[in-house]
Design a protein around this motif. Structure first.
Motif, PDB file in Angstrom:
ATOM      1  N   HIS A 177     -49.005 -16.317 -75.994  1.00  0.00           N
ATOM      2  CA  HIS A 177     -47.636 -16.816 -75.970  1.00  0.00           C
ATOM      3  C   HIS A 177     -46.851 -16.253 -77.147  1.00  0.00           C
ATOM      4  N   LEU A 221     -46.616 -13.382 -78.217  1.00  0.00           N
ATOM      5  CA  LEU A 221     -45.968 -12.115 -77.923  1.00  0.00           C
ATOM      6  C   LEU A 221     -44.547 -12.343 -77.430  1.00  0.00           C
ATOM      7  N   LEU A 225     -42.759 -14.967 -78.060  1.00  0.00           N
ATOM      8  CA  LEU A 225     -42.012 -15.517 -79.188  1.00  0.00           C
ATOM      9  C   LEU A 225     -41.583 -14.398 -80.136  1.00  0.00           C
ATOM     10  N   THR A 226     -42.493 -13.468 -80.376  1.00  0.00           N
ATOM     11  CA  THR A 226     -42.175 -12.338 -81.243  1.00  0.00           C
ATOM     12  C   THR A 226     -40.999 -11.557 -80.679  1.00  0.00           C
ATOM     13  N   ALA A 249     -38.734 -12.554 -78.601  1.00  0.00           N
ATOM     14  CA  ALA A 249     -37.510 -13.346 -78.652  1.00  0.00           C
ATOM     15  C   ALA A 249     -36.947 -13.342 -80.065  1.00  0.00           C
ATOM     16  N   ALA A 250     -37.821 -13.462 -81.051  1.00  0.00           N
ATOM     17  CA  ALA A 250     -37.348 -13.523 -82.434  1.00  0.00           C
ATOM     18  C   ALA A 250     -36.696 -12.215 -82.856  1.00  0.00           C
ATOM     19  N   LEU A 251     -37.060 -11.118 -82.202  1.00  0.00           N
ATOM     20  CA  LEU A 251     -36.464  -9.832 -82.553  1.00  0.00           C
ATOM     21  C   LEU A 251     -35.137  -9.624 -81.844  1.00  0.00           C
ATOM     22  N   GLY A 252     -34.779 -10.573 -80.987  1.00  0.00           N
ATOM     23  CA  GLY A 252     -33.505 -10.429 -80.296  1.00  0.00           C
ATOM     24  C   GLY A 252     -33.616  -9.647 -79.011  1.00  0.00           C
ATOM     25  N   LEU A 253     -34.809  -9.542 -78.440  1.00  0.00           N
ATOM     26  CA  LEU A 253     -34.938  -8.858 -77.164  1.00  0.00           C
ATOM     27  C   LEU A 253     -34.536  -9.820 -76.040  1.00  0.00           C
ATOM     28  N   THR A 254     -33.964  -9.254 -74.996  1.00  0.00           N
ATOM     29  CA  THR A 254     -33.667 -10.102 -73.844  1.00  0.00           C
ATOM     30  C   THR A 254     -34.967 -10.371 -73.092  1.00  0.00           C
ATOM     31  N   GLN A 284     -36.251  -7.353 -71.354  1.00  0.00           N
ATOM     32  CA  GLN A 284     -36.888  -6.400 -72.273  1.00  0.00           C
ATOM     33  C   GLN A 284     -38.275  -6.883 -72.665  1.00  0.00           C
ATOM     34  N   ARG A 314     -40.776  -4.297 -71.264  1.00  0.00           N
ATOM     35  CA  ARG A 314     -41.103  -3.324 -72.297  1.00  0.00           C
ATOM     36  C   ARG A 314     -42.260  -3.761 -73.182  1.00  0.00           C
ATOM     37  N   VAL A 315     -42.498  -5.060 -73.277  1.00  0.00           N
ATOM     38  CA  VAL A 315     -43.574  -5.534 -74.150  1.00  0.00           C
ATOM     39  C   VAL A 315     -44.750  -6.060 -73.344  1.00  0.00           C
ATOM     40  N   GLU A 370     -48.579  -4.145 -71.773  1.00  0.00           N
ATOM     41  CA  GLU A 370     -49.780  -4.768 -72.315  1.00  0.00           C
ATOM     42  C   GLU A 370     -50.660  -5.295 -71.184  1.00  0.00           C
ATOM     43  N   LYS A 419     -50.445   2.092 -76.911  1.00  0.00           N
ATOM     44  CA  LYS A 419     -50.999   1.465 -78.108  1.00  0.00           C
ATOM     45  C   LYS A 419     -51.036   2.402 -79.288  1.00  0.00           C
TER      46      LYS A 419
END
Ligand SMILES: Nc1ncnc2c1ncn2[C@@H]1O[C@H](COP(=O)(O)OP(=O)(O)OP(=O)(O)O)[C@@H](O)[C@H]1O
Ligand SMILES: [Mg+2]
Lengths: 318, 288
Positions: A193, A195, A197-198, A200-205, A208, A212-213, A217, A312
């Protein structure tokens, strides 16, 4: 595995540890042995099956198995029909699996992504149930469904409709849809989870984050699902039986034409063979089918490694 | 030494904030102003709600199920000199469109209500309110992609992206460690290196407010000093809110120490207060 406790036992513990320690250890042994036996069982069943197939199939491998008396190049180019070889069945199987994969990829992966990332609890429950129901449909019923569809079409809009490659691929796609949905969803849901949060914290929609993340993965799991789906599509006989496979179609002439396929050839040979030679050819075909699905898996695995490396970071220069 | 929650020229004003998870409040009736520059250190016992408070400021709590946030958080237009990062990169003025609409955080038109219905676009808010988590959370990709992917997704393709990457990595003291292995998985870095990479990843987005949740928890003493210097430098032109469990760090770093307890800021101390033994005693008292 009879390791003693490494750290000294604290003194104040009551001295019950010898009896209570002994029983788990035997149980542990039993479980270990059982696990080993299970592994050995799986491996030996696979080995025996493969060995038998190799023993019967390998002697038949050769030009004659694939092309009969037809010159291979002419046969491959589709210029000369092949009468007593399995080349048309190989080509038919490849077309069939490719087409079914093409058809299932979008809906399967998309549905998995929706279930894992976007669906609310209600949609999740209902759609999840639908996928499970679809997974429970036996393949012969899926074939019947395709057959009925053609009957209905003939009576209504398209009187000349007939069972064909496209219909068979569509029904196969339906058949392998649930495992693909389930594995895509599981691959996404098993990601931590943190990932999300990370991201979201960076401002990704959200898009994205998902595309993209998370998706790169989860690629390994999703590709596993695709491999599973392709394997099932390659081996299934019941669906194509009712939706357009025939024993002697030659190379498939188009999406709306009849076709041959390896599993059906094997089934047909096993049921109808008249000479030992013909039976041997059935084993040859089985071996080819195994090789075909095996190489599909290897290919998918290689693709996955390449993707992973790119995503990676290079690990090869270690 | 009582909590002086009101600042005449705040960069951020929190009033009556309440955050609850499944009905259980983690932050309650919290009010605090952050000045436009300088480091505010939050000290408090484990579980007192510091992380939750931080996450409320960039609305990250919304990612958790059963979370409810009420109160008001006002962001004020930045009085930034415009000189930007320590490496001299000028930060872009407001009006740069984010991925979902123009930036309306810290716009020129007065404060904006983070929680309100006409609040900023969530993604733009989170870019401008940068956060480093308590535990390192690198993305499962190469070191290079860890920095460049968020930059690309949030700011679009920038021609000087590699230069920015080198600048932030140098800032956090990681460049010499990783310049040879930028394409190796970030997860192979040590815990402290990962934490510094997370710091760099936040900085490359050029945030206007920094929320640091124990950023030096897994660093050695020397690196901790480096990061502290960096934080001081960054705080010269933007508010920094930092959680720490180290009293020494708070004393070294803080322009203001705020004691957090029972889900809200309770008292505050200034370096002047803490200069004397009486002040320190009071601080210890408040922490217990
Ligand atoms: N996602 C969540 N769901 C439910 N409860 C939560 C959640 N996050 C935090 N809490 C609760 O809120 C309270 C405050 O947690 P928080 O993480 O903010 O504490 P903290 O001050 O950061 O502690 P520490 O110093 O240990 O990091 C805790 O009681 C915790 O159980
Ligand atoms: Mg915390």
């Amino acid at each position: 595995m009879t390791g003693r406790p490494i750290s000294p036992e604290p003194r104040h513990l009551p001295d019950r540890r010898i009896p209570s320690g002994a029983r788990p250890r035997t149980r542990e042994h039993v479980l270990t042995v059982a696990a080993w036996l299970a592994a050995v069982l799986v491996v030996s069943v696979a080995a025996v099956g493969c060995a038998y197939l190799l023993w019967r199939g390998v002697p038949t491998l050769g030009r004659a198995l694939f092309f009969g008396d037809t010159p291979p190049l002419l046969a491959m180019a589709g210029l000369r029909p092949v009468w007593d070889g399995i080349w048309p069945a190989c080509a038919g199987s490849l077309y069939l699996v490719g087409l079914a994969t093409l058809l299932v990829l979008g809906p399967g992966v998309g549905c998995g992504i929706y279930l894992a990332e976007y669906a609310g609890p209600r949609a999740r429950r209902h759609l999840g149930l639908a996928v499970e129901l679809l997974a429970g449909v036996p393949s012969i019923v899926m074939g019947l469904f395709g057959f009925t569809l053609i009957l209905v079409l003939r009576r209504t809009f398209v009187p000349q409709a007939n069972t064909c490659l496209l219909l068979a691929a569509g029904c196969l796609a339906l058949l392998v849809l649930p495992p693909l949905v389930v594995s895509t969803r599981a691959a996404l849901e098993s990601l931590p989870h943190g990932l999300r949060l990370t991201g979201a914290a960076l401002g990704l929609t959200r898009e994205q984050i998902v595309f993209r993340v998370l998706l790169p993965e989860a690629g390994r799991g999703i590709l596993g699902g695709v491999m599973l789906a392709m394997g099932r599509a390659a081996e299934d006989t019941a669906v194509i039986l009712l939706t357009g496979v025939v024993a002697n179609a030659g190379l498939p002439a188009g999406l709306l034409a009849k076709f041959e396929a390896l599993p059906f050839t094997i089934y047909y040979t096993a049921a109808q063979y008249q000479t030992e030679d013909e039976l041997a050819r059935g084993f040859g075909a089985a071996l080819v089918l195994l090789a075909l699905s095996g190489s599909m898996m290897l290919g998918a695995g290689a693709l996955q490694r390449v993707m992973e490396r790119r995503h990676k970071g290079e690990d090869a220069w270690n | 030494m009582e909590l002086n929650i009101r600042d005449p020229e705040p960069g951020l004003r929190v009033t009556g904030l309440r955050v609850s998870f499944h009905g259980r409040p983690a932050v309650e009736d919290a009010s605090l102003d952050l000045p436009r520059t300088g480091v505010t250190v939050l000290l408090g016992r484990s579980g007192s709600g510091k992380t939750t408070f931080l996450r409320a400021l960039n609305r990250l709590n919304e990612c958790f199920p059963g979370c409810e946030t009420t109160g008001s958080i006002l962001l004020y237009p930045g009085g930034r000199g415009g000189e930007g990062l320590a490496d001299g990169t000028p930060t872009t003025p407001c009006g740069v469109p984010g991925p979902d609409g123009p930036c309306d955080v810290l716009g020129p038109s007065g404060p904006c209500d983070v929680l309100g219905p006409s609040g900023p676009a969530l993604t733009e808010l989170r870019r401008r309110v940068g956060m480093v988590f308590q535990t390192p959370n690198v993305l499962p990709m190469s070191i290079r992609r860890n920095l460049l992917l968020p930059l690309e997704l949030v700011r679009g393709q920038l021609p000087d992206a590699p230069a920015r990457m080198q600048a932030v990595l140098t800032d956090v003291g990681l460049w010499d460690d990783v310049r040879q292995r930028l394409d190796r998985p970030a997860a192979q870095l040590s815990g402290g290196q990962q934490q510094r990479l997370c710091l760099a990843r936040m900085l490359i987005l050029q945030p206007d407010i920094l929320l640091l949740d124990e950023p030096t928890a897994s660093l050695d003493a020397a690196t901790t000093r480096d990061v502290e210097h960096l934080v001081r430098r960054l705080a010269a032109d933007r508010p920094v809110l930092m959680v720490s469990h180290s009293l020494g760090q708070a004393l070294r770093l803080a322009d203001r120490v705020v004691i957090f307890a029972n889900g809200r800021p309770q008292r505050e101390f200034t370096p002047a207060d803490l200069g004397g033994d009486a002040g320190r005693d009071a601080l210890m008292q408040a922490l217990l």
